[in-house]
Design a protein around this motif. Structure first.
Motif, PDB file in Angstrom:
ATOM      1  N   ARG A 139      29.461  44.094  34.520  1.00 29.10           N
ATOM      2  CA  ARG A 139      30.254  44.053  35.745  1.00 29.10           C
ATOM      3  C   ARG A 139      31.462  43.161  35.567  1.00 29.10           C
ATOM      4  NH1 ARG A 139      28.193  39.657  39.592  1.00 29.10           N
ATOM      5  NH2 ARG A 139      26.943  38.401  38.206  1.00 29.10           N
ATOM      6  N   GLY A 140      32.418  43.346  36.447  1.00 28.34           N
ATOM      7  CA  GLY A 140      33.618  42.532  36.383  1.00 28.34           C
ATOM      8  C   GLY A 140      34.325  42.512  37.726  1.00 28.34           C
ATOM      9  N   GLU A 141      35.148  41.490  37.891  1.00 25.57           N
ATOM     10  CA  GLU A 141      35.892  41.343  39.138  1.00 25.57           C
ATOM     11  C   GLU A 141      37.235  40.700  38.841  1.00 25.57           C
ATOM     12  OE1 GLU A 141      33.957  39.743  42.829  1.00 25.57           O
ATOM     13  OE2 GLU A 141      35.404  38.125  42.505  1.00 25.57           O
ATOM     14  N   ILE A 142      38.293  41.258  39.406  1.00 26.31           N
ATOM     15  CA  ILE A 142      39.625  40.678  39.314  1.00 26.31           C
ATOM     16  C   ILE A 142      40.129  40.459  40.731  1.00 26.31           C
ATOM     17  CG2 ILE A 142      42.031  41.065  38.639  1.00 26.31           C
ATOM     18  CD1 ILE A 142      41.031  42.645  36.257  1.00 26.31           C
ATOM     19  N   ARG A 143      40.570  39.234  40.997  1.00 25.23           N
ATOM     20  CA  ARG A 143      41.210  38.908  42.275  1.00 25.23           C
ATOM     21  C   ARG A 143      42.681  38.709  41.988  1.00 25.23           C
ATOM     22  NH1 ARG A 143      37.781  37.336  46.371  1.00 25.23           N
ATOM     23  NH2 ARG A 143      35.597  37.306  45.754  1.00 25.23           N
ATOM     24  N   GLY A 144      43.527  39.264  42.852  1.00 22.87           N
ATOM     25  CA  GLY A 144      44.950  39.160  42.601  1.00 22.87           C
ATOM     26  C   GLY A 144      45.772  39.042  43.873  1.00 22.87           C
ATOM     27  N   ASP A 188      33.608  51.593  40.721  1.00 19.06           N
ATOM     28  CA  ASP A 188      34.528  50.525  41.066  1.00 19.06           C
ATOM     29  C   ASP A 188      34.831  50.525  42.557  1.00 19.06           C
ATOM     30  OD1 ASP A 188      36.154  52.773  41.117  1.00 19.06           O
ATOM     31  OD2 ASP A 188      37.726  51.915  39.879  1.00 19.06           O
ATOM     32  N   ALA A 189      35.358  49.405  43.022  1.00 19.53           N
ATOM     33  CA  ALA A 189      35.711  49.238  44.431  1.00 19.53           C
ATOM     34  C   ALA A 189      36.967  48.377  44.504  1.00 19.53           C
ATOM     35  CB  ALA A 189      34.567  48.565  45.184  1.00 19.53           C
ATOM     36  N   PHE A 190      37.791  48.660  45.488  1.00 17.90           N
ATOM     37  CA  PHE A 190      39.051  47.943  45.667  1.00 17.90           C
ATOM     38  C   PHE A 190      39.145  47.552  47.134  1.00 17.90           C
ATOM     39  CE2 PHE A 190      43.702  47.844  46.367  1.00 17.90           C
ATOM     40  CZ  PHE A 190      44.078  46.981  45.361  1.00 17.90           C
ATOM     41  N   TYR A 235      39.315  43.671  42.973  1.00 20.54           N
ATOM     42  CA  TYR A 235      38.886  44.875  42.266  1.00 20.54           C
ATOM     43  C   TYR A 235      37.555  44.548  41.597  1.00 20.54           C
ATOM     44  CZ  TYR A 235      38.679  48.676  38.884  1.00 20.54           C
ATOM     45  OH  TYR A 235      38.275  49.750  38.150  1.00 20.54           O
ATOM     46  N   LYS A 236      36.532  45.343  41.888  1.00 24.81           N
ATOM     47  CA  LYS A 236      35.217  45.146  41.282  1.00 24.81           C
ATOM     48  C   LYS A 236      34.807  46.413  40.555  1.00 24.81           C
ATOM     49  CE  LYS A 236      33.515  41.979  44.800  1.00 24.81           C
ATOM     50  NZ  LYS A 236      32.453  41.694  45.773  1.00 24.81           N
ATOM     51  N   ILE A 290      38.430  47.516  32.620  1.00 25.19           N
ATOM     52  CA  ILE A 290      38.682  46.882  33.916  1.00 25.19           C
ATOM     53  C   ILE A 290      40.184  46.725  34.140  1.00 25.19           C
ATOM     54  CG2 ILE A 290      38.425  44.713  35.204  1.00 25.19           C
ATOM     55  CD1 ILE A 290      35.560  44.608  34.048  1.00 25.19           C
ATOM     56  N   ASP A 291      40.919  46.335  33.096  1.00 22.15           N
ATOM     57  CA  ASP A 291      42.383  46.242  33.200  1.00 22.15           C
ATOM     58  C   ASP A 291      42.990  47.585  33.585  1.00 22.15           C
ATOM     59  OD1 ASP A 291      42.564  43.534  32.599  1.00 22.15           O
ATOM     60  OD2 ASP A 291      42.885  43.881  30.452  1.00 22.15           O
ATOM     61  N   ILE A 292      42.562  48.636  32.902  1.00 21.88           N
ATOM     62  CA  ILE A 292      43.069  49.975  33.199  1.00 21.88           C
ATOM     63  C   ILE A 292      42.693  50.372  34.629  1.00 21.88           C
ATOM     64  CG2 ILE A 292      42.790  52.436  32.650  1.00 21.88           C
ATOM     65  CD1 ILE A 292      42.428  51.500  29.693  1.00 21.88           C
ATOM     66  N   GLY A 293      41.455  50.100  35.002  1.00 27.67           N
ATOM     67  CA  GLY A 293      40.977  50.464  36.338  1.00 27.67           C
ATOM     68  C   GLY A 293      41.777  49.815  37.447  1.00 27.67           C
ATOM     69  N   VAL A 294      42.031  48.511  37.340  1.00 30.73           N
ATOM     70  CA  VAL A 294      42.768  47.828  38.409  1.00 30.73           C
ATOM     71  C   VAL A 294      44.210  48.321  38.464  1.00 30.73           C
ATOM     72  CG1 VAL A 294      43.503  45.748  37.120  1.00 30.73           C
ATOM     73  CG2 VAL A 294      43.129  45.618  39.582  1.00 30.73           C
ATOM     74  N   ARG A 295      44.826  48.510  37.320  1.00 39.33           N
ATOM     75  CA  ARG A 295      46.219  48.985  37.303  1.00 39.33           C
ATOM     76  C   ARG A 295      46.347  50.405  37.856  1.00 39.33           C
ATOM     77  NH1 ARG A 295      48.439  44.796  35.177  1.00 39.33           N
ATOM     78  NH2 ARG A 295      47.661  43.730  33.356  1.00 39.33           N
TER      79      ARG A 295
END
Length: 149
Positions: free
Chosen positions: A128-133, A33-35, A49-50, A99-104
């Motif tokens: 793969r996944g990506e969250i923008r916030g 992952d990457a932030f 968050y990727k 992914i939810d756990i990872g970003v949090r």
């Protein structure tokens, strides 16, 4: 319903019940992952968050040649294909949860969004996944020092 139809339905139901559910621990050590952060001039804090599943090469595991997978798929019967698809859907749901756990956890560990965040976009597929916030709090002088690019 004919006896044959009833038998087929019974077999499908029994095999569906016996199919093993994917375990959330399936992803331990298997993803990268990457932030990244961005602080706008007006103090708005954004992040991306990727996450992606590590490839066999990333994990030093030999991979089957693609033609082997194609041959196996062509010999697979419809019932096992349905089970495989159901398991793929379950894995995708677990991947979303991961992914939810990872970003949090990432935000918690680095302290970027002190007052939580709003999810602006989400893109998740099988590997793969990506969250923008956007953070609910504005940037402090310390945030600018710590997170400015």
């Amino acid at each position: 319903m004919s006896k044959f139809g009833l038998t087929v339905c019974s077999i499908i139901l029994l095999s569906a019940c016996s199919a093993s559910e994917p375990d959330p621990m399936d992803f331990v050590g298997q993803f990268r992952d990457a932030f990244s952060t961005e602080i706008k001039g007006n103090g708005i804090k954004l992040f991306v968050y990727k996450a992606k599943l590590a490839t066999a090469l990333d994990r030093s595991i030999p991979s089957d040649p693609p033609q082997d997978r194609i041959i196996r798929r062509s010999t697979q019967d419809a019932q096992s294909y349905l089970i495989e698809q159901r398991n793929a859907e379950n894995r995708l749901e677990l991947w979303n949860q991961q992914i939810d756990i990872g970003v949090r956890k990432t935000i918690e560990m680095n302290g970027y969004c002190q007052a939580g965040f709003i999810e602006l976009s989400r893109y998740v597929e099988a590997e793969r996944g990506e969250i923008r916030g956007e953070c609910n709090d504005g940037a402090t002088a310390e945030d600018i020092k710590k997170f400015a690019n």
